[in-house]
Write a protein that holds these residues in place. Structure first.
Motif: not given
Length: 517
Positions: A372-375, A400-403, A408-412
């Protein structure tokens, strides 16, 4: 709660180190965005199939399904029965379509079809769905391990969240797929081991477990009447078909994997391998839930101890013994179904096996969250940041934006899991939220590929009508008694079914009227 033997702790630590090492190993290959998001299109079909299977087999399945079977019956298994029906459409239409477009995002084509708003709307629906999914998986994983490790659910989520973010950011999609291959195998072996240990504790084994379960109507698939106000066979079948259609056709988690395959044939093969593995695996978890019901029926003292623990948790440590006893006396199996498997693991699983099963529980959650984070990072970068803010984004800047987006999405997702502390059923909350967010997205997608004459204005009207219907279906049951006439009588799982059909049929109808005029 009990002290975990050192050997079991060592197994858990080695598993976590292994996952992070895989991320580190593949980090050396991430030279560009295509490698990070598509693994350069060189993954074999069998590995992609195992990866999709592992994403389906989350901690919601590992914990929620046995809890459902324990607390009610096998009605939820109808969801799995619907999967082959959705796979037929996916293999025949969706995979060739996405392979032909070449766009890594599942939502780029919606802009070509209806305009930028459609692309953005689908991305927002997908991201909200992933927040609900990651949060419920974080919650389910922590709930399973709380009684075993002795830590709070919040601390378990945070530790696991850090590990998942590290290996997902470092390794990209290739690391996600190969870790999920390992995790898919591990969680399947873990489920088989749990079933063996449960049946070993039941005098008479599987025959006795079946006898007790049958007497309590535990193997029912739900009422066959066409009643859409309760969770019967047809409600779950329709819900499962539309959700799986959304998974295979619109969910970035799965669409992105189609692009990692060597060719279209391998991508199709991955879908059918996933189905061939998931349906019997989900059945295995229902059998575990029914076996646990039989075991606790034969051991009422354990049932009372479990109910006391659940009552104490709900009331807080400051509650009196009388308050705990009064609440415990009112609890039904459905009220503590999610707690049963962790409770059994605490008392009945021997050393070494305990470490392996905890690793399996961890793998059940980690695979879904990392995917889910990667997607989410991919669609944000392609469909939002690159589309609206920096169209010329490429090379190291895009990477860099992907990283950053992955972190950020992992933290959310972790924050969503922390916000879910205290819910009753992890499977129920995920089904409800996914149905709400996915309905509009799938309806727009089907309108785009099946109604060739529908244009931008008709699609906008259809989506607005669909959103209004979805909101009414979701929130009208909470209206006060004075407005009871305006409540929806449909079961909550019908939200995605009615919402999808509303958008599609409204769009088709308006298109017909426009062309006729």
């Amino acid at each position: 709660m009990k002290n975990i033997p050192v050997i079991d702790l060592a197994i858990i630590v080695l598993y976590l180190i292994g996952m992070v090492w895989i991320g580190f190993y593949f980090s050396k290959k991430n030279k560009n965005a295509e490698q990070f998001t598509k693994a350069s299109g060189r993954i074999p079909g069998w590995a992609i199939g195992l990866s999709i299977y592992a994403t389906f087999l989350s901690s919601n399945t590992f914990l929620g399904v046995p809890g459902k079977a324990f607390g009610s019956n096998w009605n939820a298994f109808v969801f799995s029965i619907s999967m082959p029906l959705a796979a037929i459409f996916a293999a025949k239409y969706f995979v060739p379509f996405y392979r032909r477009t070449g766009a890594v995002s599942a939502y780029t084509h919606l802009e070509h079809r209806f305009g930028p708003w459609a692309r953005t709307y689908a991305v927002v629906c997908f991201v909200l769905t992933q927040f609900a999914r990651m949060g419920s998986v974080f919650f389910g994983m922590a709930l399973s391990l709380q009684a075993l490790l002795g830590f709070s659910m919040a601390s378990i989520m945070i530790i696991m969240g850090i590990c998942i973010i590290v290996y997902t950011v470092m390794g990209g999609m290739e690391a996600v797929i190969w870790t999920e291959v390992v995790q898919g195998i591990l969680k399947t072996l873990g489920a088989l081991l749990i079933l063996y240990l449960v049946l070993r504790e039941i005098p008479g084994g599987i025959e006795k477990a079946y006898e007790i379960g049958k007497a309590a109507d535990k193997f029912s698939l739900g009422t066959m009447k066409p009643d859409f106000t309760q969770s019967g066979f047809w409600v779950v079948l329709l819900y499962g078909f539309f959700i799986n259609l959304n998974n295979f056709g619109m969910d970035q988690n799965y669409v992105q994997r189609y692009h990692t395959a060597m060719d279209t044939a391998q991508a199709k093969k991955s879908i059918w391998l996933c189905v061939a593995m998931y349906v019997p695996a989900s059945l295995l978890f229902f059998i575990i839930g029914s076996a646990l019901f039989s075991y606790y029926q034969l051991n009422p003292e354990l049932t009372e101890g479990l109910k006391q623990a659940v009552a104490t948790e709900r009331l807080g440590l400051g509650a009196s013994a009388q308050q705990v006893n009064e609440l415990a006396a009112t609890l039904q199996p459905a009220d503590y179904g999610d707690k049963v498997m962790p409770h059994f693991m605490v008392y009945k699983i021997p050393k070494v096996f305990l470490g392996l099963i905890i690793a399996a529980v961890l793998s059940a959650g980690m695979s879904t969250i990392s995917s889910g984070m990667n997607a989410c990072a991919t669609v944000f970068t392609k469909d939002i940041y690159q589309r609206y803010f920096k169209p010329d984004l490429e090379g190291k800047s895009e990477l860099r934006i992907l990283y950053l987006a992955t972190i950020i999405f992992g933290l959310i997702g972790l924050g969503t899991g922390l916000a879910m502390l205290g819910i009753k059923s992890v499977l129920d909350i995920w089904w409800q939220l996914s149905g709400i967010f996915a309905g509009g997205m799938l309806g727009l997608f089907l309108l785009g590929i099946m109604s060739r004459n529908t244009k931008n204005k008709q699609a906008i009207i259809a989506v607005i009508v669909g959103i209004m219907v979805i909101l009414w279906l979701t929130f009208s049951p909470r209206l006060p008694d004075a407005y009871s006439a305006f409540r929806s009588a449909l079961h909550i799982n019908m939200v995605i079914v009615v919402g999808t059909l509303t958008i599609f049929l409204t769009g088709v109808f308006i298109t017909f009227l426009t062309r006729k005029k």
